[in-house]
Design an enzyme around this catalytic site. Structure first.
Site, PDB file in Angstrom:
ATOM      1  N   PRO A  10       0.867  -1.151   0.038  1.00  0.00           N
ATOM      2  CA  PRO A  10      -0.099   0.000  -0.094  1.00  0.00           C
ATOM      3  C   PRO A  10       0.804   1.164  -0.023  1.00  0.00           C
ATOM      4  CG  PRO A  10      -0.945  -1.486   1.566  1.00  0.00           C
ATOM      5  CD  PRO A  10       0.474  -2.377   1.288  1.00  0.00           C
ATOM      6  N   ASN A  11       0.575   2.303  -0.751  1.00  0.00           N
ATOM      7  CA  ASN A  11       0.867   3.700  -0.831  1.00  0.00           C
ATOM      8  C   ASN A  11       2.170   3.626  -1.381  1.00  0.00           C
ATOM      9  OD1 ASN A  11      -1.261   5.085   0.613  1.00  0.00           O
ATOM     10  ND2 ASN A  11      -0.293   3.769   2.516  1.00  0.00           N
ATOM     11  N   ARG A  18       5.101  10.912  -2.955  1.00  0.00           N
ATOM     12  CA  ARG A  18       4.727  10.633  -1.543  1.00  0.00           C
ATOM     13  C   ARG A  18       5.992  10.958  -0.378  1.00  0.00           C
ATOM     14  NH1 ARG A  18       4.258   5.185   1.683  1.00  0.00           N
ATOM     15  NH2 ARG A  18       3.456   5.935   3.730  1.00  0.00           N
ATOM     16  N   TYR A  23      10.615   9.000   1.515  1.00  0.00           N
ATOM     17  CA  TYR A  23      10.647   8.110   0.844  1.00  0.00           C
ATOM     18  C   TYR A  23      11.631   8.141  -0.461  1.00  0.00           C
ATOM     19  CZ  TYR A  23       7.213   6.415   3.904  1.00  0.00           C
ATOM     20  OH  TYR A  23       6.347   6.224   5.105  1.00  0.00           O
ATOM     21  N   ASN A  74       8.453  -5.168  -0.427  1.00  0.00           N
ATOM     22  CA  ASN A  74       8.323  -4.037   0.667  1.00  0.00           C
ATOM     23  C   ASN A  74       6.701  -3.991   1.057  1.00  0.00           C
ATOM     24  OD1 ASN A  74       7.719  -1.725   1.874  1.00  0.00           O
ATOM     25  ND2 ASN A  74       9.057  -0.320   0.283  1.00  0.00           N
ATOM     26  N   ALA A  77       2.995  -0.474   5.048  1.00  0.00           N
ATOM     27  CA  ALA A  77       2.468  -0.836   6.506  1.00  0.00           C
ATOM     28  C   ALA A  77       1.893  -2.205   6.677  1.00  0.00           C
ATOM     29  CB  ALA A  77       1.396   0.189   6.552  1.00  0.00           C
ATOM     30  N   GLU A  98      12.784  -8.725   2.572  1.00  0.00           N
ATOM     31  CA  GLU A  98      11.902  -7.831   3.044  1.00  0.00           C
ATOM     32  C   GLU A  98      12.873  -6.271   2.963  1.00  0.00           C
ATOM     33  OE1 GLU A  98       9.235  -5.791   6.705  1.00  0.00           O
ATOM     34  OE2 GLU A  98       9.681  -8.081   6.754  1.00  0.00           O
ATOM     35  N   HIS A 100      12.457  -1.945   3.079  1.00  0.00           N
ATOM     36  CA  HIS A 100      11.887  -0.793   3.460  1.00  0.00           C
ATOM     37  C   HIS A 100      13.043   0.468   2.897  1.00  0.00           C
ATOM     38  CE1 HIS A 100       8.653  -2.630   5.559  1.00  0.00           C
ATOM     39  NE2 HIS A 100       9.549  -3.538   5.830  1.00  0.00           N
ATOM     40  N   ARG A 107      11.909   5.510  13.132  1.00  0.00           N
ATOM     41  CA  ARG A 107      10.735   6.432  13.158  1.00  0.00           C
ATOM     42  C   ARG A 107       9.696   6.026  14.241  1.00  0.00           C
ATOM     43  NH1 ARG A 107       8.368   5.828   7.089  1.00  0.00           N
ATOM     44  NH2 ARG A 107       7.205   7.423   7.924  1.00  0.00           N
TER      45      ARG A 107
END
Length: 144
Positions: A10-11, A18, A23, A74, A77, A98, A100, A107
């Site tokens: 998502p996103n 974004r 990012y 990735n 969330a 994985e 990110h 964060r």
């Protein structure tokens, strides 16, 4: 021809627009190109899938489970609560990494635990789009 699954949650379809301060400015198409460049020397190609719906990501994992040599994932969330994605990846037989873009542990506290990471061959965080290139290199090494 050998294929790598590039799966983004998502996103991530709006990368480049974004929150570029977090990012980066690279788009998802840029990232797919970076991964393709990394694996091209081995004769591999990339199938890139992004969806904002967890169910579609689960379908993608299942659809590519026997046709890919590995995956770069990735989950966005979904790393924190993507239980059905986690279960699909548990049934994925090839190595997967994985990734990110940001250092999730630097964060907000709610980003500090991944339900998916314990199943991964490795986790790369905080290197921006370079993390995807590093994951592609790792998959190449894992396939030797």
């Amino acid at each position: 021809m050998t294929t790598v699954l590039l799966l983004n949650g998502p996103n991530l379809g709006i990368l480049g627009e974004r929150e570029p301060e977090i990012y980066g400015h690279d788009t998802l198409d840029d990232i797919a190109g970076f991964v393709a460049d990394e694996v091209a020397g081995a004769g591999w190609k990339v199938v890139s899938i992004q969806d904002d719906c967890e169910g579609e990501l689960v379908r993608a994992v299942h659809a590519h489970r026997s046709s890919t040599v590995g995956a770069i994932v990735n989950p966005g969330a979904l790393m924190m609560a993507g239980w059905s994605l986690r279960d699909a990846l548990a049934a994925y037989p090839a190595p997967w990494i994985e990734v990110h873009l940001s250092n999730v542990w630097a964060r907000e506290q709610f980003r500090h635990e991944s339900v998916i990471a314990p199943l991964a061959s490795g986790v790369i965080v905080g290197f921006g789009s370079l993390g995807y290139r590093l994951a592609a290199r790792a998959l190449l090494r894992l396939s030797e």
